[in-house]
Motif scaffolding. Structure first.
Motif, PDB file in Angstrom:
ATOM      1  N   ALA A  71      -1.915   8.105   1.687  1.00 60.26           N
ATOM      2  CA  ALA A  71      -3.076   8.215   2.581  1.00 60.26           C
ATOM      3  C   ALA A  71      -4.367   8.327   1.772  1.00 60.26           C
ATOM      4  CB  ALA A  71      -2.912   9.411   3.507  1.00 60.26           C
ATOM      5  N   ILE A  72      -4.326   9.041   0.678  1.00 61.30           N
ATOM      6  CA  ILE A  72      -5.500   9.157  -0.198  1.00 61.30           C
ATOM      7  C   ILE A  72      -5.854   7.797  -0.790  1.00 61.30           C
ATOM      8  CG2 ILE A  72      -6.355  10.132  -2.372  1.00 61.30           C
ATOM      9  CD1 ILE A  72      -4.659  12.665  -1.660  1.00 61.30           C
ATOM     10  N   VAL A  73      -4.843   7.063  -1.229  1.00 61.38           N
ATOM     11  CA  VAL A  73      -5.077   5.717  -1.776  1.00 61.38           C
ATOM     12  C   VAL A  73      -5.761   4.846  -0.722  1.00 61.38           C
ATOM     13  CG1 VAL A  73      -3.963   3.588  -2.591  1.00 61.38           C
ATOM     14  CG2 VAL A  73      -3.185   5.820  -3.443  1.00 61.38           C
ATOM     15  N   HIS A  74      -5.233   4.845   0.493  1.00 63.36           N
ATOM     16  CA  HIS A  74      -5.838   4.027   1.548  1.00 63.36           C
ATOM     17  C   HIS A  74      -7.272   4.450   1.837  1.00 63.36           C
ATOM     18  CE1 HIS A  74      -3.022   1.046   2.982  1.00 63.36           C
ATOM     19  NE2 HIS A  74      -2.039   1.915   2.867  1.00 63.36           N
ATOM     20  N   ASP A 118      -3.808   0.219  -7.807  1.00 65.83           N
ATOM     21  CA  ASP A 118      -2.816   0.515  -8.841  1.00 65.83           C
ATOM     22  C   ASP A 118      -3.254   1.732  -9.653  1.00 65.83           C
ATOM     23  OD1 ASP A 118      -0.400  -0.801 -10.535  1.00 65.83           O
ATOM     24  OD2 ASP A 118      -1.907   0.056 -11.897  1.00 65.83           O
ATOM     25  N   SER A 119      -4.522   1.753 -10.036  1.00 64.58           N
ATOM     26  CA  SER A 119      -5.066   2.864 -10.826  1.00 64.58           C
ATOM     27  C   SER A 119      -4.982   4.184 -10.056  1.00 64.58           C
ATOM     28  CB  SER A 119      -6.507   2.560 -11.212  1.00 64.58           C
ATOM     29  OG  SER A 119      -7.093   3.664 -11.868  1.00 64.58           O
ATOM     30  N   LEU A 120      -5.346   4.165  -8.779  1.00 68.80           N
ATOM     31  CA  LEU A 120      -5.296   5.381  -7.964  1.00 68.80           C
ATOM     32  C   LEU A 120      -3.875   5.927  -7.857  1.00 68.80           C
ATOM     33  CD1 LEU A 120      -7.653   4.287  -5.045  1.00 68.80           C
ATOM     34  CD2 LEU A 120      -8.083   6.170  -6.646  1.00 68.80           C
ATOM     35  N   ILE A 121      -2.936   5.045  -7.594  1.00 70.93           N
ATOM     36  CA  ILE A 121      -1.534   5.463  -7.465  1.00 70.93           C
ATOM     37  C   ILE A 121      -1.064   6.123  -8.756  1.00 70.93           C
ATOM     38  CG2 ILE A 121       0.849   4.621  -7.248  1.00 70.93           C
ATOM     39  CD1 ILE A 121      -0.328   2.450  -5.308  1.00 70.93           C
ATOM     40  N   ARG A 122      -1.360   5.501  -9.876  1.00 70.67           N
ATOM     41  CA  ARG A 122      -0.897   6.019 -11.164  1.00 70.67           C
ATOM     42  C   ARG A 122      -1.616   7.314 -11.559  1.00 70.67           C
ATOM     43  NH1 ARG A 122       2.513   2.220 -13.254  1.00 70.67           N
ATOM     44  NH2 ARG A 122       2.276   0.111 -12.421  1.00 70.67           N
ATOM     45  N   LYS A 123      -2.914   7.418 -11.253  1.00 64.28           N
ATOM     46  CA  LYS A 123      -3.654   8.653 -11.563  1.00 64.28           C
ATOM     47  C   LYS A 123      -3.081   9.856 -10.827  1.00 64.28           C
ATOM     48  CE  LYS A 123      -8.168   6.785 -12.788  1.00 64.28           C
ATOM     49  NZ  LYS A 123      -9.559   6.590 -12.365  1.00 64.28           N
ATOM     50  N   MET A 124      -2.494   9.617  -9.660  1.00 62.23           N
ATOM     51  CA  MET A 124      -1.885  10.702  -8.891  1.00 62.23           C
ATOM     52  C   MET A 124      -0.431  10.957  -9.289  1.00 62.23           C
ATOM     53  SD  MET A 124      -3.445  10.408  -5.070  1.00 62.23           S
ATOM     54  CE  MET A 124      -3.004   8.704  -4.795  1.00 62.23           C
ATOM     55  N   GLY A 125       0.025  10.275 -10.331  1.00 58.14           N
ATOM     56  CA  GLY A 125       1.383  10.487 -10.807  1.00 58.14           C
ATOM     57  C   GLY A 125       2.436   9.677 -10.092  1.00 58.14           C
ATOM     58  N   GLY A 126       2.004   8.711  -9.283  1.00 61.32           N
ATOM     59  CA  GLY A 126       2.951   7.886  -8.547  1.00 61.32           C
ATOM     60  C   GLY A 126       3.217   6.561  -9.235  1.00 61.32           C
ATOM     61  N   ILE A 127       4.109   5.824  -8.651  1.00 60.73           N
ATOM     62  CA  ILE A 127       4.442   4.477  -9.107  1.00 60.73           C
ATOM     63  C   ILE A 127       4.211   3.546  -7.917  1.00 60.73           C
ATOM     64  CG2 ILE A 127       6.290   2.944  -9.921  1.00 60.73           C
ATOM     65  CD1 ILE A 127       7.675   5.526 -10.996  1.00 60.73           C
ATOM     66  N   PRO A 128       3.501   2.427  -8.114  1.00 58.55           N
ATOM     67  CA  PRO A 128       3.326   1.473  -7.006  1.00 58.55           C
ATOM     68  C   PRO A 128       4.666   0.811  -6.686  1.00 58.55           C
ATOM     69  CG  PRO A 128       2.098   0.777  -8.973  1.00 58.55           C
ATOM     70  CD  PRO A 128       2.829   2.016  -9.326  1.00 58.55           C
ATOM     71  N   ASN A 129       5.132   0.956  -5.449  1.00 58.88           N
ATOM     72  CA  ASN A 129       6.465   0.441  -5.156  1.00 58.88           C
ATOM     73  C   ASN A 129       6.502  -1.047  -4.835  1.00 58.88           C
ATOM     74  OD1 ASN A 129       5.435   0.590  -2.554  1.00 58.88           O
ATOM     75  ND2 ASN A 129       6.968   2.011  -1.783  1.00 58.88           N
ATOM     76  N   SER A 133      -6.254  -6.641   5.600  1.00 63.47           N
ATOM     77  CA  SER A 133      -5.195  -5.638   5.698  1.00 63.47           C
ATOM     78  C   SER A 133      -4.677  -5.324   4.300  1.00 63.47           C
ATOM     79  CB  SER A 133      -4.047  -6.143   6.564  1.00 63.47           C
ATOM     80  OG  SER A 133      -4.466  -6.237   7.907  1.00 63.47           O
ATOM     81  N   LEU A 134      -4.568  -4.041   4.043  1.00 61.59           N
ATOM     82  CA  LEU A 134      -4.034  -3.556   2.769  1.00 61.59           C
ATOM     83  C   LEU A 134      -2.680  -2.917   3.047  1.00 61.59           C
ATOM     84  CD1 LEU A 134      -7.218  -1.797   1.339  1.00 61.59           C
ATOM     85  CD2 LEU A 134      -6.561  -4.206   1.174  1.00 61.59           C
ATOM     86  N   ASP A 135      -1.673  -3.365   2.342  1.00 61.80           N
ATOM     87  CA  ASP A 135      -0.319  -2.852   2.502  1.00 61.80           C
ATOM     88  C   ASP A 135       0.150  -2.402   1.129  1.00 61.80           C
ATOM     89  OD1 ASP A 135       2.270  -2.275   3.348  1.00 61.80           O
ATOM     90  OD2 ASP A 135       2.801  -4.363   3.765  1.00 61.80           O
ATOM     91  N   THR A 136       0.586  -1.176   1.022  1.00 61.06           N
ATOM     92  CA  THR A 136       1.050  -0.672  -0.260  1.00 61.06           C
ATOM     93  C   THR A 136       1.958   0.521  -0.058  1.00 61.06           C
ATOM     94  OG1 THR A 136       0.370  -0.055  -2.493  1.00 61.06           O
ATOM     95  CG2 THR A 136      -0.912   0.885  -0.689  1.00 61.06           C
ATOM     96  N   GLY A 137       2.475   1.012  -1.142  1.00 61.16           N
ATOM     97  CA  GLY A 137       3.333   2.183  -1.085  1.00 61.16           C
ATOM     98  C   GLY A 137       3.364   2.901  -2.411  1.00 61.16           C
ATOM     99  N   VAL A 138       3.838   4.126  -2.340  1.00 64.48           N
ATOM    100  CA  VAL A 138       3.899   5.005  -3.512  1.00 64.48           C
ATOM    101  C   VAL A 138       5.317   5.529  -3.668  1.00 64.48           C
ATOM    102  CG1 VAL A 138       3.097   7.220  -4.438  1.00 64.48           C
ATOM    103  CG2 VAL A 138       1.485   5.710  -3.262  1.00 64.48           C
ATOM    104  N   ILE A 139       5.796   5.524  -4.895  1.00 62.37           N
ATOM    105  CA  ILE A 139       7.036   6.225  -5.219  1.00 62.37           C
ATOM    106  C   ILE A 139       6.611   7.536  -5.875  1.00 62.37           C
ATOM    107  CG2 ILE A 139       9.196   6.225  -6.521  1.00 62.37           C
ATOM    108  CD1 ILE A 139       8.992   3.113  -6.534  1.00 62.37           C
ATOM    109  N   TRP A 140       7.019   8.642  -5.284  1.00 61.22           N
ATOM    110  CA  TRP A 140       6.685   9.967  -5.793  1.00 61.22           C
ATOM    111  C   TRP A 140       7.985  10.733  -5.992  1.00 61.22           C
ATOM    112  CZ3 TRP A 140       3.435  12.908  -8.180  1.00 61.22           C
ATOM    113  CH2 TRP A 140       3.538  14.282  -8.091  1.00 61.22           C
ATOM    114  N   LYS A 141       8.315  11.012  -7.251  1.00 62.32           N
ATOM    115  CA  LYS A 141       9.545  11.743  -7.588  1.00 62.32           C
ATOM    116  C   LYS A 141      10.767  11.103  -6.935  1.00 62.32           C
ATOM    117  CE  LYS A 141       7.288  16.061  -8.672  1.00 62.32           C
ATOM    118  NZ  LYS A 141       7.271  17.525  -8.519  1.00 62.32           N
TER     119      LYS A 141
END
Length: 175
Positions: free
Chosen positions: A24-27, A48-59, A96-104
């Motif tokens: 949600a923060i990325v969006h 991509d940068s936002l996802i990684r800065k938060m410790g996530g992986i772009p899925n 439209s922006l479609d994305t996802g995050v892998i977190w732990k």
């Protein structure tokens, strides 16, 4: 293909929620970036940068060969548009922006649609109806109902305004 439903533990649900919170923060941050003159590739790089800065992986990145972290679809592109430095957003576009995050190890996946500046009345109506279609479907997302109940509500609402649904692309689970 039939897959078993695996009931998540409270801890797993907590991790899924955290993945969703980060997404949600990325969006929200990408929404502030969307404007005429920006390339769809710039949106992907920032996402991509936002996802990684938060410790996530772009899925999405490399999933079935997909070359980006953010799917950026403009106007009549249904979904999974591939970002390009040559695709520049214009006044009046729908993006439209479609994305996802892998977190732990737990995934989130969401799309958001944005109107850039002044869009024509028909396009604005399309965005409004599709957003409300989501909420019409959610009314049926409860114990005892079936996926078809949700799908039917979405389809009937969209069709009541003269719009349709894409039948060749359907929802999916992410775990």
């Amino acid at each position: 293909l039939v897959m078993a439903i695996i009931i998540k533990t409270e801890e797993q649900i907590k991790l899924i929620r955290e993945s969703c919170r980060r997404l949600a923060i990325v969006h929200k941050e990408l929404e502030e970036l969307i404007r005429p003159g920006i390339s769809t590739r710039e949106i992907d790089i920032k996402g991509d940068s936002l996802i990684r800065k938060m410790g996530g992986i772009p899925n999405f990145l490399h999933y079935n060969g997909y070359p980006a972290s953010i799917c950026v679809s403009v106007n009549d592109e249904v979904v999974h548009g591939i970002p390009s430095k040559h695709r520049i957003l214009q006044e009046g576009d729908i993006v439209s922006l479609d994305t996802g995050v892998i977190w732990k190890g737990y995934q989130s996946d969401a799309a958001r649609t944005h109107m850039i500046g002044e869009v024509d009345a028909r396009a604005r109506k399309l965005v409004e109806v599709t957003e409300q279609s989501f909420f019409e479907g959610i009314k049926y997302a409860k114990a005892g109902n079936h996926l078809n109940d949700i799908s039917k509500a979405i389809q009937e609402y969209a069709e009541s305004f003269g719009f349709g649904v894409v039948r060749d692309l359907v929802g999916h689970g992410i775990g």
